[in-house]
Design an enzyme around this catalytic site. Structure first.
Site, mmCIF file in Angstrom:
data_model
loop_
_atom_site.group_PDB
_atom_site.id
_atom_site.type_symbol
_atom_site.label_atom_id
_atom_site.label_comp_id
_atom_site.label_asym_id
_atom_site.label_seq_id
_atom_site.Cartn_x
_atom_site.Cartn_y
_atom_site.Cartn_z
ATOM 1 N N ASP A 128 0.840 -1.192 0.000
ATOM 2 C CA ASP A 128 0.000 0.000 0.000
ATOM 3 C C ASP A 128 0.878 1.247 0.000
ATOM 4 O OD1 ASP A 128 -3.031 0.855 0.703
ATOM 5 O OD2 ASP A 128 -1.628 2.190 1.736
ATOM 6 N N ASN A 157 -2.952 12.713 -2.741
ATOM 7 C CA ASN A 157 -3.998 12.974 -3.725
ATOM 8 C C ASN A 157 -4.684 14.302 -3.446
ATOM 9 O OD1 ASN A 157 -4.788 11.610 -6.041
ATOM 10 N ND2 ASN A 157 -6.657 10.834 -5.123
ATOM 11 N N HIS A 200 -6.081 14.607 -8.361
ATOM 12 C CA HIS A 200 -6.293 13.230 -8.802
ATOM 13 C C HIS A 200 -5.435 12.865 -10.011
ATOM 14 C CE1 HIS A 200 -9.505 12.396 -5.996
ATOM 15 N NE2 HIS A 200 -10.086 13.537 -6.328
ATOM 16 N N GLU A 250 -5.053 2.443 -3.815
ATOM 17 C CA GLU A 250 -3.587 2.564 -3.805
ATOM 18 C C GLU A 250 -2.916 1.275 -3.338
ATOM 19 O OE1 GLU A 250 -4.913 4.253 0.224
ATOM 20 O OE2 GLU A 250 -5.698 3.994 -1.806
#
Length: 273
Positions: A134, A142, A147, A177
């Protein structure tokens, strides 16, 4: 599975070729039967051998030359259409199981492979190891950079995962993610792969990683779990890997943690009370 299917098509192609030669040599009363069999073998067989056999068989039919030529041409066209149909089916299947952003496999494909490999290990023995990886603090990244930058980062991390894994390992974007790796073998082998991926991500700044020159440092955490050492089924395997991933986050991120070590820590804590 794909290799067995390819072998079967080649076998049908050889059969079609043999039937084509037999139709050429056989007396006229037998030729129609051999032609039908050759056509059936062609429809299921390899492209080159099957098409050539169908053409030869059609040319051997006891009819006029124009009709034989038309039959041979029809066999070639039919075989080419069948080949394209199979190719389009393979392409569609690949797209169905591919994550468009990263080019890795997607959740559905990966989950199916994990369960298939788990069944194989149960039957033949051995181990398989799941790695869940992750990107650290991705939401904050973000929110800060937008984005578009986040998507470019995901795509670049996917490229790193694909580059650093071994040929035998299966990589997927598991969602958001989070990425996943299925590594044949024990946790020690998977940790080496996971550490290589983690280090490759940590060694690059976000700017060099996805070309927008943002100087943030990107890191990732990973959890590792092995079947049958850490889990009895696929659901528990994912659960244990996710728990190890959570522990990697809790310990400060940018690290790889094994489910086995999490259990050992739990036992030590339980023994201290």
């Amino acid at each position: 599975m794909r290799g067995r299917a390819g072998g079967a098509r080649q076998l049908f192609g050889v059969c079609a070729a043999a039937l084509g030669v037999a139709a050429w040599l056989a007396p006229p009363p037998v030729r129609p039967t051999l032609l039908v069999l050759a056509a059936l073998a062609t429809s299921a067989g390899a492209r080159a051998g099957g098409l050539a056999a169908a053409a030869v068989a059609a040319a051997a039919a006891p009819v006029s030359l124009p009709v034989r030529a038309a039959a041979a041409a029809a066999a070639l066209v039919a075989g080419e259409l069948e080949h394209r149909h199979r190719r389009d089916r393979r392409t569609l299947r690949a797209r169905t199981f591919t994550d468009r952003l990263t080019g890795l496999r997607n959740y559905d494909y990966f989950s199916e492979v994990v369960r298939s490999e788990l069944a194989r290990v149960r039957r033949y023995g051995g181990c398989m190891t799941l790695v869940l990886l992750d990107i650290d603090r991705f939401k904050a990244y973000n929110d800060t950079h937008g984005h578009g930058a986040g998507n470019r980062l995901l795509a670049s991390v996917g490229h790193v995962v694909a580059r650093e894994k071994r040929d035998a390992d299966i990589a997927a974007r598991f969602g958001g993610e989070e990425f996943a790796l299925l590594v044949p073998g024990r946790a020690t082998e998977a940790v080496v792969v996971a550490e290589r991926v983690r280090a490759a991500i940590a060694d690059a700044s976000a700017g060099s990683l996805h070309r927008n020159r943002i100087p943030d440092i990107v890191t990732a955490s990973a959890g590792v779990a092995t079947f049958p050492v850490d889990a009895r089924d696929a659901d528990e395997l994912f659960e244990q890997a996710d728990r190890a991933l959570y522990e990697a986050k809790r310990r400060g991120r940018d690290r790889v943690v094994c489910a086995e070590h999490v259990r050992e820590d739990d036992h030590r804590l339980a023994g201290s009370f």
